[in-house]
Design a protein around this motif. Sequence first.
Motif, PDB file in Angstrom:
ATOM      1  N   ILE A  96      23.931   9.765 -52.165  1.00  0.00           N
ATOM      2  CA  ILE A  96      23.595   8.370 -51.892  1.00  0.00           C
ATOM      3  C   ILE A  96      22.714   7.868 -53.021  1.00  0.00           C
ATOM      4  O   ILE A  96      21.784   8.542 -53.465  1.00  0.00           O
ATOM      5  CB  ILE A  96      22.900   8.191 -50.531  1.00  0.00           C
ATOM      6  N   ARG A  97      23.037   6.681 -53.516  1.00  0.00           N
ATOM      7  CA  ARG A  97      22.294   6.078 -54.624  1.00  0.00           C
ATOM      8  C   ARG A  97      22.281   4.573 -54.448  1.00  0.00           C
ATOM      9  O   ARG A  97      23.146   4.004 -53.775  1.00  0.00           O
ATOM     10  CB  ARG A  97      22.956   6.419 -55.966  1.00  0.00           C
ATOM     11  N   GLN A  98      21.280   3.963 -55.045  1.00  0.00           N
ATOM     12  CA  GLN A  98      21.240   2.503 -55.118  1.00  0.00           C
ATOM     13  C   GLN A  98      21.612   2.014 -56.518  1.00  0.00           C
ATOM     14  O   GLN A  98      21.549   0.816 -56.795  1.00  0.00           O
ATOM     15  CB  GLN A  98      19.849   1.982 -54.753  1.00  0.00           C
ATOM     16  N   GLN A  99      22.014   2.909 -57.371  1.00  0.00           N
ATOM     17  CA  GLN A  99      22.308   2.565 -58.762  1.00  0.00           C
ATOM     18  C   GLN A  99      23.733   2.019 -58.892  1.00  0.00           C
ATOM     19  O   GLN A  99      24.656   2.722 -59.309  1.00  0.00           O
ATOM     20  CB  GLN A  99      22.068   3.775 -59.659  1.00  0.00           C
ATOM     21  N   PHE A 100      23.862   0.741 -58.518  1.00  0.00           N
ATOM     22  CA  PHE A 100      25.105  -0.005 -58.635  1.00  0.00           C
ATOM     23  C   PHE A 100      24.842  -1.273 -59.449  1.00  0.00           C
ATOM     24  O   PHE A 100      23.690  -1.617 -59.727  1.00  0.00           O
ATOM     25  CB  PHE A 100      25.646  -0.377 -57.253  1.00  0.00           C
ATOM     26  N   SER A 101      25.914  -1.975 -59.782  1.00  0.00           N
ATOM     27  CA  SER A 101      25.779  -3.221 -60.539  1.00  0.00           C
ATOM     28  C   SER A 101      25.903  -4.458 -59.664  1.00  0.00           C
ATOM     29  O   SER A 101      25.416  -5.525 -60.037  1.00  0.00           O
ATOM     30  CB  SER A 101      26.833  -3.283 -61.653  1.00  0.00           C
ATOM     31  N   LEU A 102      26.576  -4.344 -58.512  1.00  0.00           N
ATOM     32  CA  LEU A 102      26.723  -5.476 -57.604  1.00  0.00           C
ATOM     33  C   LEU A 102      25.601  -5.460 -56.577  1.00  0.00           C
ATOM     34  O   LEU A 102      25.365  -4.439 -55.925  1.00  0.00           O
ATOM     35  CB  LEU A 102      28.071  -5.421 -56.878  1.00  0.00           C
ATOM     36  N   PRO A 103      24.889  -6.575 -56.398  1.00  0.00           N
ATOM     37  CA  PRO A 103      23.804  -6.607 -55.413  1.00  0.00           C
ATOM     38  C   PRO A 103      24.222  -6.135 -54.030  1.00  0.00           C
ATOM     39  O   PRO A 103      23.462  -5.438 -53.350  1.00  0.00           O
ATOM     40  CB  PRO A 103      23.389  -8.085 -55.411  1.00  0.00           C
ATOM     41  N   VAL A 104      25.427  -6.501 -53.589  1.00  0.00           N
ATOM     42  CA  VAL A 104      25.850  -6.121 -52.249  1.00  0.00           C
ATOM     43  C   VAL A 104      25.932  -4.605 -52.107  1.00  0.00           C
ATOM     44  O   VAL A 104      25.583  -4.048 -51.051  1.00  0.00           O
ATOM     45  CB  VAL A 104      27.199  -6.790 -51.899  1.00  0.00           C
ATOM     46  N   ASN A 105      26.354  -3.896 -53.150  1.00  0.00           N
ATOM     47  CA  ASN A 105      26.422  -2.443 -53.088  1.00  0.00           C
ATOM     48  C   ASN A 105      25.033  -1.813 -53.108  1.00  0.00           C
ATOM     49  O   ASN A 105      24.783  -0.802 -52.441  1.00  0.00           O
ATOM     50  CB  ASN A 105      27.276  -1.898 -54.231  1.00  0.00           C
ATOM     51  N   VAL A 106      24.120  -2.411 -53.880  1.00  0.00           N
ATOM     52  CA  VAL A 106      22.737  -1.934 -53.887  1.00  0.00           C
ATOM     53  C   VAL A 106      22.134  -2.075 -52.491  1.00  0.00           C
ATOM     54  O   VAL A 106      21.529  -1.140 -51.952  1.00  0.00           O
ATOM     55  CB  VAL A 106      21.890  -2.715 -54.913  1.00  0.00           C
ATOM     56  N   GLU A 107      22.328  -3.238 -51.882  1.00  0.00           N
ATOM     57  CA  GLU A 107      21.742  -3.512 -50.575  1.00  0.00           C
ATOM     58  C   GLU A 107      22.324  -2.614 -49.493  1.00  0.00           C
ATOM     59  O   GLU A 107      21.602  -2.152 -48.597  1.00  0.00           O
ATOM     60  CB  GLU A 107      21.946  -4.986 -50.222  1.00  0.00           C
ATOM     61  N   LEU A 108      23.628  -2.348 -49.567  1.00  0.00           N
ATOM     62  CA  LEU A 108      24.245  -1.453 -48.589  1.00  0.00           C
ATOM     63  C   LEU A 108      23.632  -0.059 -48.657  1.00  0.00           C
ATOM     64  O   LEU A 108      23.383   0.577 -47.624  1.00  0.00           O
ATOM     65  CB  LEU A 108      25.755  -1.383 -48.817  1.00  0.00           C
ATOM     66  N   SER A 109      23.381   0.421 -49.859  1.00  0.00           N
ATOM     67  CA  SER A 109      22.842   1.769 -49.990  1.00  0.00           C
ATOM     68  C   SER A 109      21.325   1.822 -49.764  1.00  0.00           C
ATOM     69  O   SER A 109      20.794   2.892 -49.476  1.00  0.00           O
ATOM     70  CB  SER A 109      23.206   2.359 -51.357  1.00  0.00           C
ATOM     71  N   ILE A 110      20.637   0.707 -49.878  1.00  0.00           N
ATOM     72  CA  ILE A 110      19.240   0.666 -49.452  1.00  0.00           C
ATOM     73  C   ILE A 110      19.183   0.893 -47.938  1.00  0.00           C
ATOM     74  O   ILE A 110      18.384   1.699 -47.438  1.00  0.00           O
ATOM     75  CB  ILE A 110      18.578  -0.670 -49.837  1.00  0.00           C
ATOM     76  N   TYR A 111      20.044   0.191 -47.222  1.00  0.00           N
ATOM     77  CA  TYR A 111      20.094   0.414 -45.774  1.00  0.00           C
ATOM     78  C   TYR A 111      20.563   1.833 -45.464  1.00  0.00           C
ATOM     79  O   TYR A 111      20.075   2.463 -44.519  1.00  0.00           O
ATOM     80  CB  TYR A 111      21.016  -0.598 -45.093  1.00  0.00           C
ATOM     81  N   GLY A 112      21.495   2.338 -46.262  1.00  0.00           N
ATOM     82  CA  GLY A 112      21.981   3.694 -46.037  1.00  0.00           C
ATOM     83  C   GLY A 112      20.859   4.715 -46.083  1.00  0.00           C
ATOM     84  O   GLY A 112      20.785   5.628 -45.251  1.00  0.00           O
ATOM     85  N   ALA A 113      19.957   4.574 -47.051  1.00  0.00           N
ATOM     86  CA  ALA A 113      18.825   5.498 -47.153  1.00  0.00           C
ATOM     87  C   ALA A 113      17.892   5.350 -45.963  1.00  0.00           C
ATOM     88  O   ALA A 113      17.410   6.349 -45.399  1.00  0.00           O
ATOM     89  CB  ALA A 113      18.074   5.262 -48.458  1.00  0.00           C
ATOM     90  N   GLU A 114      17.624   4.110 -45.556  1.00  0.00           N
ATOM     91  CA  GLU A 114      16.782   3.880 -44.386  1.00  0.00           C
ATOM     92  C   GLU A 114      17.414   4.506 -43.142  1.00  0.00           C
ATOM     93  O   GLU A 114      16.725   5.078 -42.294  1.00  0.00           O
ATOM     94  CB  GLU A 114      16.587   2.380 -44.168  1.00  0.00           C
ATOM     95  N   PHE A 115      18.723   4.392 -43.052  1.00  0.00           N
ATOM     96  CA  PHE A 115      19.447   4.926 -41.906  1.00  0.00           C
ATOM     97  C   PHE A 115      19.330   6.448 -41.853  1.00  0.00           C
ATOM     98  O   PHE A 115      19.106   7.017 -40.778  1.00  0.00           O
ATOM     99  CB  PHE A 115      20.915   4.501 -42.008  1.00  0.00           C
ATOM    100  N   LEU A 116      19.499   7.109 -43.000  1.00  0.00           N
ATOM    101  CA  LEU A 116      19.409   8.569 -43.030  1.00  0.00           C
ATOM    102  C   LEU A 116      18.011   9.040 -42.639  1.00  0.00           C
ATOM    103  O   LEU A 116      17.862  10.073 -41.969  1.00  0.00           O
ATOM    104  CB  LEU A 116      19.755   9.092 -44.423  1.00  0.00           C
ATOM    105  N   LYS A 117      16.993   8.293 -43.061  1.00  0.00           N
ATOM    106  CA  LYS A 117      15.619   8.734 -42.837  1.00  0.00           C
ATOM    107  C   LYS A 117      15.077   8.378 -41.453  1.00  0.00           C
ATOM    108  O   LYS A 117      14.279   9.136 -40.902  1.00  0.00           O
ATOM    109  CB  LYS A 117      14.711   8.157 -43.922  1.00  0.00           C
ATOM    110  N   SER A 118      15.522   7.260 -40.891  1.00  0.00           N
ATOM    111  CA  SER A 118      14.977   6.876 -39.585  1.00  0.00           C
ATOM    112  C   SER A 118      15.943   6.092 -38.706  1.00  0.00           C
ATOM    113  O   SER A 118      15.870   6.186 -37.476  1.00  0.00           O
ATOM    114  CB  SER A 118      13.700   6.044 -39.786  1.00  0.00           C
ATOM    115  N   GLY A 119      16.845   5.333 -39.296  1.00  0.00           N
ATOM    116  CA  GLY A 119      17.719   4.469 -38.508  1.00  0.00           C
ATOM    117  C   GLY A 119      18.645   5.213 -37.573  1.00  0.00           C
ATOM    118  O   GLY A 119      18.869   4.790 -36.429  1.00  0.00           O
ATOM    119  N   LEU A 120      19.197   6.324 -38.029  1.00  0.00           N
ATOM    120  CA  LEU A 120      20.093   7.118 -37.188  1.00  0.00           C
ATOM    121  C   LEU A 120      19.352   7.610 -35.954  1.00  0.00           C
ATOM    122  O   LEU A 120      19.865   7.537 -34.831  1.00  0.00           O
ATOM    123  CB  LEU A 120      20.647   8.291 -38.001  1.00  0.00           C
TER     124      LEU A 120
END
Length: 455
Positions: A96-120
Amino acid sequence: HAVRRAAQRGAWSSQQWQRPTHAASSSFADGAVQRPRQSSSAARPECDVAIVGGGVMGASIALHLAAASGGSKRVVVFERDSSYRTASGPLSAGGIRQQFSLPVNVELSIYGAEFLKSGLAKLCSGFDVETDVQFQENGYLLLASPGQGEAVLRENVAVQHACGADWISLMEADALSARFPWLSTEGISAGAFGERNEGYFDPWSLLQAMRQGAIAQGVTFVEGAVTGFGMAPGGGAIRSVHLADGSQVSVGAVVNAAGPFGGELLRLCGPEITPLPVVPRKRCVFVIHTGDEGGGGRPRPPDNTPLTIDPSGVYFRSEGSRGRFLCGVSPKPEDDPDCVPSDLENVDHDLFQDVVWPTLAERALAFEALKVESSWAGFYEYNTLDQNGVVGWHPEVSNLLVACGFSGHGLQQAPGVGRAVAELVVAGGFQTIDLSVLGYDRIVQGKPVFERGIY
């Protein structure tokens, strides 16, 4: 094994469905979705939302939808193989990374990290579900060569910072050498490193946790291949899902989360419907072991080595401890045909010998001597238009939602896409991250939206 057995106990056989003599005509009975509705006298479907594909994307959609609707919607997930033997997610590198060029992909993976750490854990709170997915925040390290490669890297980091991912550090070659003494920076002018919220995790644990969390909140998983759709007169909506055993299930809406087979599934709507340009491709993963030191006394990369991506596209990361690493690369376009399940039985060892190993040895001298301990091949859902995910309602099939085509980053974006699809169904529109740029209109119009961070 205990988790897998528990998951199987929560599944229904498709034989439990009654076989209707005709496909029921319906939409969401409670009218929560802002789509064309039937009259109040229409019979309620056997399931309000049918999700086709029970991998990480389908399981995430099911979990987020169950939580968002409070269990008010009858959600059924149809998965052709509940063993997930060839599912894309569990066979991936788990990054999982936030290193993308499209803002929407960056934002999706920001939530992805939050989800792995606490959201799930929050979505599964109160249920007997193991939510530790062994997330190792060892980061991603993207390397760039002088010229265009470095310019793109710098532009991408600026986008990431603007989206809030200020933990991505831009580093010059000398700083890279100081931070990562095992790394050879020959031909490298800059790198970008995720100080936190990036790394890798266990995809199987994520899949099972989301699946069990969804089941605990009332979602039904059915093992059975979807072989057809019962279309409304005129073909503008799906009225029923047809399974391989001959049974039919009336539906309110359908979500295409079939991953690499998403294009094949959409063709079941009929030849007049704009197709989904998603096909199955193959990617090979190799697990290697190397000694303590390589040539010139260079140290071996440590057990917390970030997922490092060379400008060539070759990647590697640590895998556990004691000198084990996971690595691979995407083949050249001319060597990347569509594939079928039997193709996964053949790992491309020439790709490792000719491309992966030489690059590894150049980037970290300790890799000059290594042993391949295991290898496997998995599916890669490839969007032939622009290698980006497709998320949203199909403009020609009023009750069909599409959520596939993520071209290598579906695993890490599954949490965000699951939440987005739940928002479309329950609230009638995106509430958190606006994914309109990934909608189906660009497919119909043939207007690609390119992401520069595809490897």
